[in-house]
Design a protein around this motif. Structure first.
Motif, PDB file in Angstrom:
ATOM      1  N   SER A 107     -58.561  18.400 -16.002  1.00  0.00           N
ATOM      2  CA  SER A 107     -59.971  18.265 -15.677  1.00  0.00           C
ATOM      3  C   SER A 107     -60.365  19.348 -14.694  1.00  0.00           C
ATOM      4  N   ARG A 148     -60.940  15.568  -8.193  1.00  0.00           N
ATOM      5  CA  ARG A 148     -60.648  14.151  -8.000  1.00  0.00           C
ATOM      6  C   ARG A 148     -60.095  13.529  -9.284  1.00  0.00           C
ATOM      7  N   VAL A 149     -60.662  13.904 -10.402  1.00  0.00           N
ATOM      8  CA  VAL A 149     -60.127  13.416 -11.678  1.00  0.00           C
ATOM      9  C   VAL A 149     -58.734  13.978 -11.903  1.00  0.00           C
ATOM     10  N   GLY A 163     -68.507   9.421 -16.602  1.00  0.00           N
ATOM     11  CA  GLY A 163     -68.625  10.579 -15.733  1.00  0.00           C
ATOM     12  C   GLY A 163     -67.388  10.785 -14.876  1.00  0.00           C
ATOM     13  N   ASP A 164     -67.262  11.963 -14.314  1.00  0.00           N
ATOM     14  CA  ASP A 164     -66.061  12.301 -13.552  1.00  0.00           C
ATOM     15  C   ASP A 164     -65.892  11.431 -12.306  1.00  0.00           C
ATOM     16  N   ASP A 165     -66.965  11.201 -11.565  1.00  0.00           N
ATOM     17  CA  ASP A 165     -66.833  10.398 -10.346  1.00  0.00           C
ATOM     18  C   ASP A 165     -66.372   8.976 -10.677  1.00  0.00           C
ATOM     19  N   ALA A 166     -67.002   8.371 -11.689  1.00  0.00           N
ATOM     20  CA  ALA A 166     -66.626   7.017 -12.073  1.00  0.00           C
ATOM     21  C   ALA A 166     -65.208   6.978 -12.609  1.00  0.00           C
ATOM     22  N   GLN A 225     -55.891  12.142 -10.309  1.00  0.00           N
ATOM     23  CA  GLN A 225     -55.488  10.915 -11.000  1.00  0.00           C
ATOM     24  C   GLN A 225     -54.778  11.218 -12.314  1.00  0.00           C
ATOM     25  N   ASN A 239     -62.111  12.064 -20.495  1.00  0.00           N
ATOM     26  CA  ASN A 239     -63.339  11.252 -20.497  1.00  0.00           C
ATOM     27  C   ASN A 239     -63.703  10.755 -21.894  1.00  0.00           C
ATOM     28  N   ALA A 253     -62.656   9.042 -11.856  1.00  0.00           N
ATOM     29  CA  ALA A 253     -61.692   9.216 -10.762  1.00  0.00           C
ATOM     30  C   ALA A 253     -61.494   7.898 -10.012  1.00  0.00           C
ATOM     31  N   ASP A 254     -62.586   7.208  -9.701  1.00  0.00           N
ATOM     32  CA  ASP A 254     -62.486   5.934  -8.979  1.00  0.00           C
ATOM     33  C   ASP A 254     -61.777   4.877  -9.828  1.00  0.00           C
ATOM     34  N   ASP A 293     -62.607  18.729 -12.524  1.00  0.00           N
ATOM     35  CA  ASP A 293     -62.946  17.974 -11.322  1.00  0.00           C
ATOM     36  C   ASP A 293     -61.662  17.662 -10.552  1.00  0.00           C
TER      37      ASP A 293
END
Length: 435
Positions: free
Chosen positions: A7, A11-12, A101-104, A15, A90, A106-107, A9
């Motif tokens: 990714s 943060r992604v 989405g990337d933020d969701a 993970q 994704n 990653a979390d 991103d």
């Protein structure tokens, strides 16, 4: 087994690095680990919107694409889980019609991975738990969930009460996993495959299938009966056929005349028929004939007989149609042979070392003008000499698809095939990210 993903991103990617470090303990089969993981997460698999659960060797992804398109054409909000991803992780989790989405993401992955470090889960178990968790938290009218591998021991098989289940076409694939020696299961290979797929059957949930050879059909019927699942078989309870420029679907409730699917290939009529039969044999989410027609026209499924758009890769083969297909087993090869009947093609192929090197070459043998072999990105792949016994043409090796395209002999369209991993790399390089 494990998969690979990257990714842009960070943060992604952090993970995904944790996912890539997971291993599946040798010889471990069963649903205990995914069950334990779901328990720690509060059993999200029991709180999903109504589930359309689809297994099969070939065609299950296309069937899911038709289901989603027809349900969305009716105005329903749909979650979808398909696999594998082609370019971005994704793609495995579609929330209310949009890729997560990337933020969701990653979390979500962090939450699941943090909950299960001591369980030694696999890539697929974590991925499945993650999609269950996010689907259970986000309202929708239905979920379309594709089985990953087999059915009996696939992580998605902890879904306790699907709305309806479907099984697409069957063939021999993933032999090391699906045909491993075991007592009390069918010995004949295709019957064993049918057994593994049919084990997604659940009490009271209709199990809708294609038509299979008698020995396979008997096994599927026995599994459905033991599970208490009503069985709806093509050719007995429903049917579909091409009729000129359209298709005709029929079952005990009546007959529908519909347009041909937008997805190319005669086999897509079969997959569309399975999706139609699954919709028609559940009563919770009615879908009109008009929405079915619109879904057939609008469904998209990348890397399955996809004609590539203009882009950096196709610019290397100007004036030619460049087709992409991720098929890698004999049934997929047969479908390609039918689609390209009467044409002359240049084949560019990369195939995992675990797959049959004849699967694509043999059905296309009399249609090929040249054969080029490239690596399957990130995976052990067959060498050019592995393909030589199956073609009379010289087999040329290239470092990548771009090099192979740049060196094409004059004239003729192009087929890039043999691996979904290769297909994903082609889409990335041609700037056609699945959305």
């Amino acid at each position: 087994m494990k998969d690979f993903a990257t990714s842009d991103d960070p943060r992604v990617q952090a993970q995904l690095d944790r996912l890539a470090a997971l291993t599946l303990p040798q010889g471990r089969f069963g649903l205990e680990t995914i069950g334990d993981l779901c328990a720690r997460l509060g059993h999200p698999e029991t709180r999903l919107p109504p589930v359309f659960h689809v297994a099969g060797t070939n065609g299950k992804g296309s069937t899911c694409a038709f289901l989603r398109a027809m349900l969305e054409a009716q105005g329903y909000c749909i979650h979808a889980a398909t696999k594998p991803h082609l370019v971005r992780y994704n793609e495995r989790i579609r929330m209310a019609g949009e890729l997560i989405g990337d933020d969701a993401l990653a979390d979500l992955l962090a939450e699941v991975l943090d909950a299960c470090a001591d369980l030694a889960p696999s890539f697929f178990e974590v991925t499945t738990a993650a999609l269950f968790l996010t689907f259970s938290r986000t309202p929708a009218d239905a979920c379309v969930i594709e089985v990953g591998l087999g059915g009996r021991f696939d992580a998605t098989n902890v879904i306790p009460a699907p709305l309806v289940c479907g099984i697409a076409s069957l063939g021999i694939d993933h032999e090391a996993f699906l045909l491993r020696p075991e007592e009390g299961v069918p010995a004949e290979p295709l019957a064993r495959i049918g057994f593994e797929k049919a084990c997604i059957a659940k009490p009271g949930a209709p199990l809708v299938t294609q038509a299979y050879p008698p020995a396979v059909a008997e096994v599927v019927r026995a599994v459905a009966g033991k599970a208490g699942a009503p069985l709806l078989v093509r050719g007995v309870d429903w049917d579909v056929a091409q009729d000129g420029d359209g298709l005709v679907y029929s079952d005990r409730a009546g007959r529908l005349a519909l347009p041909l699917p937008a997805l190319p290939g005669a086999h897509q009529v079969d997959n569309a028929g399975l999706a139609l039969a699954m919709l028609r044999h559940q009563s919770r989410l009615p879908v009109s004939a008009e929405a079915m027609a619109e879904g057939l026209r609008s469904a998209r499924w990348p890397a399955r007989l996809q004609r590539l758009d203009e882009g950096p890769l196709t610019a290397l083969a100007p004036g030619r149609a460049v087709w992409l297909d991720g098929g890698h087993n004999p049934d997929a090869g047969a479908a390609l042979g039918r689609f390209f009947a009467g044409q002359r093609l240049h084949l560019i192929m990369g195939m995992l070392a675990s797959k049959d090197p004849s699967a694509i070459l043999v059905p296309l043998a009399d249609r090929l003008a040249s054969v080029a072999i490239v690596p399957a990105p990130g995976h052990e792949a067959h060498a050019p000499e592995d393909f030589a016994p199956f073609t009379k043409l010289p087999v040329r090796a290239f470092a990548d698809v771009a090099s192979a395209l740049a060196a094409l002999p004059p004239e003729g369209d192009v087929l890039i095939a043999g691996s979904l991993y290769l297909a994903g790399e082609v889409l990335r390089l041609n700037r056609q990210l699945p959305d």
